[in-house]
Design a protein around this motif. Structure first.
Motif, mmCIF file in Angstrom:
data_model
loop_
_atom_site.group_PDB
_atom_site.id
_atom_site.type_symbol
_atom_site.label_atom_id
_atom_site.label_comp_id
_atom_site.label_asym_id
_atom_site.label_seq_id
_atom_site.Cartn_x
_atom_site.Cartn_y
_atom_site.Cartn_z
ATOM 1 N N MET A 82 -63.189 149.437 -0.741
ATOM 2 C CA MET A 82 -61.697 149.327 -0.833
ATOM 3 C C MET A 82 -61.152 147.893 -1.357
ATOM 4 S SD MET A 82 -60.379 151.798 2.285
ATOM 5 C CE MET A 82 -58.610 151.482 2.039
ATOM 6 N N LEU A 83 -61.654 146.990 -0.358
ATOM 7 C CA LEU A 83 -61.245 145.514 -0.843
ATOM 8 C C LEU A 83 -61.476 145.215 -1.943
ATOM 9 C CD1 LEU A 83 -60.133 143.336 1.030
ATOM 10 C CD2 LEU A 83 -62.201 142.223 1.314
ATOM 11 N N GLU A 84 -62.500 145.559 -2.661
ATOM 12 C CA GLU A 84 -62.864 145.169 -4.008
ATOM 13 C C GLU A 84 -61.844 145.837 -4.713
ATOM 14 O OE1 GLU A 84 -65.599 143.089 -5.180
ATOM 15 O OE2 GLU A 84 -65.728 142.687 -3.143
ATOM 16 N N GLY A 85 -61.617 147.024 -4.887
ATOM 17 C CA GLY A 85 -60.749 147.736 -5.534
ATOM 18 C C GLY A 85 -59.254 147.295 -5.505
ATOM 19 N N PHE A 86 -58.865 147.070 -4.245
ATOM 20 C CA PHE A 86 -57.482 146.531 -3.769
ATOM 21 C C PHE A 86 -57.394 145.035 -4.679
ATOM 22 C CE2 PHE A 86 -55.588 148.459 0.220
ATOM 23 C CZ PHE A 86 -56.087 149.783 -0.139
ATOM 24 N N GLU A 87 -58.549 144.238 -4.669
ATOM 25 C CA GLU A 87 -58.278 142.780 -5.214
ATOM 26 C C GLU A 87 -58.256 142.998 -6.690
ATOM 27 O OE1 GLU A 87 -60.653 139.499 -2.373
ATOM 28 O OE2 GLU A 87 -61.313 139.870 -4.445
ATOM 29 N N ILE A 88 -58.866 144.005 -7.272
ATOM 30 C CA ILE A 88 -58.676 144.456 -8.764
ATOM 31 C C ILE A 88 -57.710 144.729 -9.271
ATOM 32 C CG2 ILE A 88 -60.107 145.645 -10.520
ATOM 33 C CD1 ILE A 88 -62.681 145.453 -9.006
ATOM 34 N N ILE A 89 -56.943 145.523 -8.439
ATOM 35 C CA ILE A 89 -55.666 146.375 -8.720
ATOM 36 C C ILE A 89 -54.483 145.516 -8.520
ATOM 37 C CG2 ILE A 89 -54.199 148.274 -8.349
ATOM 38 C CD1 ILE A 89 -56.785 149.750 -7.565
ATOM 39 N N ALA A 90 -54.467 144.613 -7.291
ATOM 40 C CA ALA A 90 -53.426 143.854 -7.038
ATOM 41 C C ALA A 90 -52.687 143.039 -8.426
ATOM 42 C CB ALA A 90 -53.773 142.947 -5.973
ATOM 43 N N PRO A 91 -53.129 142.484 -9.111
ATOM 44 C CA PRO A 91 -52.554 141.719 -10.215
ATOM 45 C C PRO A 91 -51.472 142.579 -11.008
ATOM 46 C CG PRO A 91 -54.706 140.948 -10.329
ATOM 47 C CD PRO A 91 -54.915 142.051 -9.193
ATOM 48 N N SER A 92 -52.032 143.903 -11.265
ATOM 49 C CA SER A 92 -51.462 144.742 -12.275
ATOM 50 C C SER A 92 -49.949 145.349 -11.450
ATOM 51 C CB SER A 92 -52.077 145.997 -12.428
ATOM 52 O OG SER A 92 -52.392 146.848 -11.227
ATOM 53 N N GLY A 93 -50.205 145.152 -10.045
ATOM 54 C CA GLY A 93 -48.855 145.479 -9.394
ATOM 55 C C GLY A 93 -48.667 147.083 -9.112
ATOM 56 N N LEU A 94 -49.869 147.769 -9.678
ATOM 57 C CA LEU A 94 -49.550 149.303 -9.438
ATOM 58 C C LEU A 94 -50.009 149.539 -8.059
ATOM 59 C CD1 LEU A 94 -51.675 150.396 -12.752
ATOM 60 C CD2 LEU A 94 -49.416 150.678 -12.202
ATOM 61 N N ARG A 95 -49.315 150.641 -7.791
ATOM 62 C CA ARG A 95 -49.676 151.095 -6.093
ATOM 63 C C ARG A 95 -50.765 151.893 -5.939
ATOM 64 N NH1 ARG A 95 -45.791 150.114 -2.200
ATOM 65 N NH2 ARG A 95 -44.353 149.501 -3.979
ATOM 66 N N ILE A 96 -51.263 151.765 -4.759
ATOM 67 C CA ILE A 96 -52.483 152.651 -4.251
ATOM 68 C C ILE A 96 -52.130 153.482 -3.315
ATOM 69 C CG2 ILE A 96 -54.898 152.427 -3.379
ATOM 70 C CD1 ILE A 96 -54.596 149.366 -4.390
ATOM 71 N N SER A 97 -52.260 154.822 -3.608
ATOM 72 C CA SER A 97 -51.877 155.909 -2.418
ATOM 73 C C SER A 97 -52.925 156.130 -1.611
ATOM 74 C CB SER A 97 -51.150 156.933 -3.060
ATOM 75 O OG SER A 97 -50.023 156.452 -3.847
ATOM 76 N N LEU A 98 -52.818 156.275 -0.486
ATOM 77 C CA LEU A 98 -53.647 156.516 0.436
ATOM 78 C C LEU A 98 -53.733 157.940 1.216
ATOM 79 C CD1 LEU A 98 -53.494 152.997 1.824
ATOM 80 C CD2 LEU A 98 -55.011 153.684 0.421
ATOM 81 N N HIS A 99 -54.981 158.556 0.983
ATOM 82 C CA HIS A 99 -55.306 159.672 2.017
ATOM 83 C C HIS A 99 -55.681 158.965 3.142
ATOM 84 C CE1 HIS A 99 -56.199 164.151 3.163
ATOM 85 N NE2 HIS A 99 -56.803 163.188 3.982
ATOM 86 N N ALA A 100 -54.918 158.584 4.221
ATOM 87 C CA ALA A 100 -55.028 157.519 5.252
ATOM 88 C C ALA A 100 -55.651 158.494 6.407
ATOM 89 C CB ALA A 100 -53.928 156.842 5.605
#
Ligand SMILES: [Zn+2]
Ligand SMILES: [Zn+2]
Ligand SMILES: [Zn+2]
Ligand SMILES: [Zn+2]
Ligand SMILES: [Zn+2]
Ligand SMILES: [Zn+2]
Ligand SMILES: [Zn+2]
Ligand SMILES: [Zn+2]
Lengths: 453, 453, 453, 453
Positions: free
Chosen positions: C163-181
């Motif tokens: 998750m952390l890897e993914g978050f870091e990669i997505i962050a610069p795009s500004g796109l939102r990550i929706s979570l089945h939390a």
């Protein structure tokens, strides 16, 4: 050579308890030792089955001298303290004349010499004595008192501007400023409105001093203390509402302490009908939700200590049928410990925690630690020896104060101080005053060291 | 008859200090008395000019037995403790085999009998031994250890689901669960990325375990503790970031404690070049801003205690030129007290506060209070006698651990324990081990009482 | 020349309402004007007495194509949306194959072309497709979905490290990550325990997914989002407990949004007996105190929006007598608006606030503002025309989804969208689908601009 | 038939902007339409390249009539507003006589009829007019003003008790009470001390009104507002310190708003030497750290709006060499918008956010929304038409106020309102006042609806 051994008891400090004998030489504790370790002493007192705690330190008493000695004086007041397991008192400045400058302070010091328990003397912080404060500090004021709202004596409450000046002057000394935290101008408007409407029943006393007077005053004091670095102490916490600004200020690092008194823990609005003007006190006894919140705050440490606001009046002064003319307050220094021990007996609080709020915390907050507030070698031998099972019934006419009225009349208590020692000397023994103790008390100035600001 | 009097010293507890003699009879303190009050005893030891504090209680040591006795064993480890003024240690379960069930626990108990200091033994909480936990509690586990991230021994870290199960099972016992709070899966991804990029310098150790591994793990543990009512303890706090979730959880009333270790207080990223792989430890030594924040938290109480994470390895194991293969950790149980006393000497902390974080707080958090953590009548005579002026220079080859490598090599310290007593018996005297002390240590199970949940 | 005038209605935005006519030319709103101001247009539609709101934007639908088209496809799903006043949907990646790389994403784009409403397509963030994420961003993923816990499709939930890897990669795009939390490993342990104990009743579904699974997952996601700067969105908020970490993260400035769904507002544990396996959904419908807390959070803004988690299954799949085998979820995109408008009619929420949570907030959070989420000149003419008095009774067999099961069967609603327009074109008119609308929908990529991180 | 079309501009509201024409019929906006959609109108005004925003609403002006018309009157004051893009003002009661009862209120209403912009009139809340408050509410007071500290006019500040009475009386009306939040008694003590010490330099003005005067006053007002339910508004926020109690009160749900003024954003203690007594204002311009904190609070919403505290004096009154005798304040209603637009041009704030703080937030807080504060169909056509590129240099002698002194003398601004319309009528056009506009202004009473308490 040891002067005295208290033998066979249980020594209780805020951090724990131990089965041990306690030795006293001169004025101080000189040994704590397992049973039987200590053998030779000039006197051995058997305290088997009893608990020894550091004597209570009551930051809030009115001994009424000079000016109102028909209500109380340093002799009678300190004897009541001795009977109540209270070994140190701090006395309030709303006497006549008020303790407002060096002259009045010196006069009060002279009169206090007859006290049988140790004592501090409050200097006044008022609108018109700001210039006197440095002198009061120099001559040995042990704390200051600021009446944010009027009460007995009707000292005019200082403006916020004068308070700020006073706080700035006092801050470098580290001395604590105790606050009667009720906002005078709110009460003046309310009481005028109620009186104009002819509302004079005992319960209207609450109406004239709604919770907001305390919330506002505590909030304001916190802001001024934070700005100046002055230490402050909130006297007689009576409401749930004032706990928020107190807790928030503590969380921000403001050095602010608070006390409550037995009446706010044990009485509430349901007692007004029964007690009439006897219950009248400033601030007023409030609702059950208030006492519940204060109990909780006393356990969690938001409220730091228990005091008594010992405020004696004659029965005639208390029982005035016009509520606005009945004097406010009642004696308390003799009954606080039995009332609180009853709660210890009921399991509501540990005895260790009671030591914290009745002795250790006041000692620390007002700079008497490590001499007072604990039973350890080198500390003053200020000791309340407790019989935790002793049942008594509170009766005003048996109290040692001149103020023979109490709202706790008839209440049964469990647990009482059967002996009281001040700096190694019995002042009360077997529930009886010891003769010739007048003058044993000493002002705490020489041991008082306020922590670095 | 008193067995021994320590005469002429200053007794320091967390709440204050007193000039007093201390008597010991059998295993316990039997008197504290003003100088000269106590006279007769089998032995009188002159400790004039020295300070007596409760021996340090180190919640975090690895004594490596069974399985890695070339690194350390219960004999050498406990001797190092004795030299360091540490009178009780809690030993970690990542031995070989790990302390994962009753069988391994009993084996470790047998081996621990040669310890010269008192001890607790951690049981493991892992993915695959949940069913063993009730047995471990019954046989006397003194606490549990959960590796949220891998470290020496490479025990697989339990999933959050397994942690929750374990927490639920342990909660009713009141026993505390100590956490290696670094998130395994984050570290796995990071280390793989760094290794793939050929980044193998000592400083890359921080890169593989960025602060977020601690923040995430502490946050998660707080949530699980709050839900289950389990008590938890955050081991080796290394970062500023993890202090927020710890402080917030405490403010919400979660019973959560935290420790830090000397390396996180005294070293930082500026030391990696000088120390190379020697500085490698899990979690890593971080930035100056981290150590500053941890110092502050140790003063304000957000961090409760100092421990050592005593983790010995041979010099060869430590100095592997491939950073990822160099073993993590170093011995510490002997050097913690001199290092911290040096800060006391520098005025950074009072000796009373040091007693709080090194002895009183661990004793309370892990249920050994009032027997340990204080010097009072009735408590164990676990004592470190300090010469506050003694200068020493840390040298690994003079340490008593088998792990002859320390990042503090060559550092001058001021203040040292010149004698150590465990339950009334000298185990170290005049900076020298006392002969024939093996086996004096005892597991704390019989005195351990976890507070009511 | 204006193409169409909607004449006589009341236009409602989140900030207020006005009696006005609305003009459309091409795909956009080209005028809002006082009644009668606009005269000439190719078509004039009388909407007297009706309310015009921006069409709902549903961030959470499962249209099941490819792979499970017996449950739903882009045609039937989008028609259900059109009937429900929903003009934009974001579709989830747990299809077969999952939308895990460019290949599957392109395939889904092709299939989505038959949609009659606008849409976004989620890319997957999983343990094993981290390397695919940059490609998914480039090819036009409108958001990402991360299954912290398993649900339909049983995609393995990523480790915290992934998750952390993914978050870091997505962050610069500004796109939102929706979570089945919901935390997968907790649920696995609980469900195993329940199944082993033979506990299979519908209510045990809650037992297998206790509130802690949501609290833990939301807390963890907040920490990872704060660290990486990634924007996150908490899907289907079901519990009071998870609101605390959400609110705290927002207060710390983490860009974190949250949605709830009608079932968590309108149903609770009291409905399990009546509804049996029909009510089964992930996360589960919980206690009355949870729905009360979520209602409150929806009013105060802690929960930002309403979505549907439209999750159709066949009646047979839903009604499996073994609870653990009954499929989770139910259709919702057609019933959300009538259900919520019923609450507006009951005075529980203003229509303006409903516009905020159903359209304006989703438009802003996912970068479609100012084109969508409001009725203003220049915005897309995505409009739900409401008859606020229309009564209907929900009946699954009249729903336009293939999933002919709903827990709201038989419920009377007040207020319904009587027309739906997507970019200026009627797709639903007079509660009937308009013919030949397939393919009118368009992916929002060209208008989507995520705010600066 | 449309009366007027403003054609070719960009319409900006707080929530977004659109390229559109705006139609006006009578006093209201009757259409917003894509360019070219609207064709017929009595008048078409080309605003190509310009931006249209809702006119500024200035909650804080002193127009000085009656009593000080040599400084300003309703004619000159409102013309300055019209020049500054300000379409509504709320005027303060410290005129001579003060607006303290129905009689003075009616007199001021009569005088205000010559205003060319819309207006509200403040009633006074003082120690001695509590009984007049119900009458003031009935006759149409649009808000109340309470001077917690003295300023021009030297109205005695009410006691806390009188404030509480006033708050209780005003609360049910929902009307907002604006506070000059400086504590009078603190300032009195400080100024006396400085004057006694002969400290009379301009910078000593800060010394006489240290930050604590604002912190204390805001804290106290928050407590009183919370207790009574009265809405309050903190005028002219000048310090970092007062932001804490404001933000905390908001977080507790107290309906409390705050404004700042350009001088607190653009000037600081570094400007005193240059500006001398011209910079004198109450509260004083403070340190760079204060303006930085206020800027931040204006962005995050802790400070809700920008006002001007337009306070004209003659140059002679301002330039008194004895600082304590120089009048405080300066005109501002004409320069606020150019000054703030310069920051918009510099990228420090979006134009949308400027609309929020200059128009939408004041409209909402004081009950004029949805008639004012936005450009939408049905709203008043109160419009500032901006040339965002226009450069001007501020020169006091070109200002339209009678107070020909400004601390911004010589400052270059970028962006200015080139036309101002009030309810559909030009009052300023091409940077020139329109003739015969006196009397176009109207009191806002008929549209003012305070939200439900
Ligand atoms: Zn008082
Ligand atoms: Zn008193
Ligand atoms: Zn570890
Ligand atoms: Zn370790
Ligand atoms: Zn889901
Ligand atoms: Zn879903
Ligand atoms: Zn003012
Ligand atoms: Zn003003």
């Amino acid at each position: 050579m040891i002067d005295m051994i208290l033998k066979g008891g249980t020594i209780v400090n805020e951090t724990g308890r131990e089965q041990a004998d306690l030795a006293i030489t001169g004025e101080t504790v000189t040994a704590i030792a397992a049973p039987g370790t200590l053998t030779e002493a000039r006197e051995v007192v058997d305290v088997s089955g009893l608990h020894l705690i550091p004597g209570a330190i009551d930051m809030h008493v009115h001994f009424r001298e000079p000016g109102y000695t028909h209500k109380e004086d340093w002799g009678t007041g300190s004897q009541a303290a001795a009977m109540g397991g209270v070994t140190t008192v701090f006395e309030m400045p709303n006497t006549d004349p008020p303790t407002r400058s060096v002259r009045e302070f010196r006069d009060k010091q002279a009169r206090a010499r007859k006290s049988c328990v140790d004592f501090g003397i409050y200097g006044l912080l008022a609108e018109d004595n700001i210039a006197e404060i440095p002198g009061l500090i120099e001559v040995g004021a042990n704390a200051f008192k600021c009446f944010m709202g009027n009460t007995f004596g009707n000292l005019p409450s200082p403006s916020t501007g004068a308070m700020l000046e006073g706080f700035e002057i006092i801050a470098p000394s580290g001395l604590r400023i105790s606050l009667h935290a009720e906002t005078a101008s709110i009460m003046a408007w309310r009481q005028a409105r109620l009186a104009a409407a002819g509302l004079n029943a005992p319960l209207h006393h609450i109406g004239a001093r709604p919770e907001i007077v305390a919330i506002e005053a505590v909030s304001r004091a916190a802001v001024l203390a934070e700005w100046t670095g002055a230490r402050v102490h909130v006297l007689h916490i009576s409401s749930a509402g004032e706990l928020r600004p107190l807790a928030e200020a503590k969380a921000r690092g403001v050095d602010m302490t608070g006390e409550t008194c037995p009446c706010y823990l044990f009485l509430d609005s349901g007692d007004y009908d029964r007690l009439g003007s006897v219950i009248r006190v400033n601030p007023p006894v409030r609702e059950p939700r208030d006492s519940a919140a204060i109990w909780d705050a006393l356990q969690t440490g938001v409220v730091d200590m228990i005091a008594t606001d010992h405020a004696p009046h004659t029965p005639e002064e208390k029982r005035n049928p016009v509520i606005w003319d009945a004097d406010c307050g009642f004696p308390g220094v003799e009954t606080q410990m039995p009332l609180m021990l009853t709660e210890v007996a009921a399991g509501r609080m540990t005895l260790e925690h009671y030591v914290r709020i009745s002795s250790a915390n006041p000692a620390r907050a007002f700079g008497m630690w490590p001499h007072k507030g604990r039973l350890s070698v080198g500390a003053h031998a200020d000791i309340a020896v407790l019989d935790m099972d002793r049942q008594e019934v509170i009766a005003a006419d048996r109290l040692h104060s001149r103020g023979k009225v109490t709202p706790f009349e008839g209440r049964t208590t469990i647990g009482a101080p059967v002996h009281t020692l001040v700096r190694g000397r019995f002042v009360q023994r077997n529930r009886t005053l010891v003769p010739d103790i007048a003058g044993h008390g000493r002002q705490v100035t020489d041991i008082q060291r306020m922590p670095q600001p």
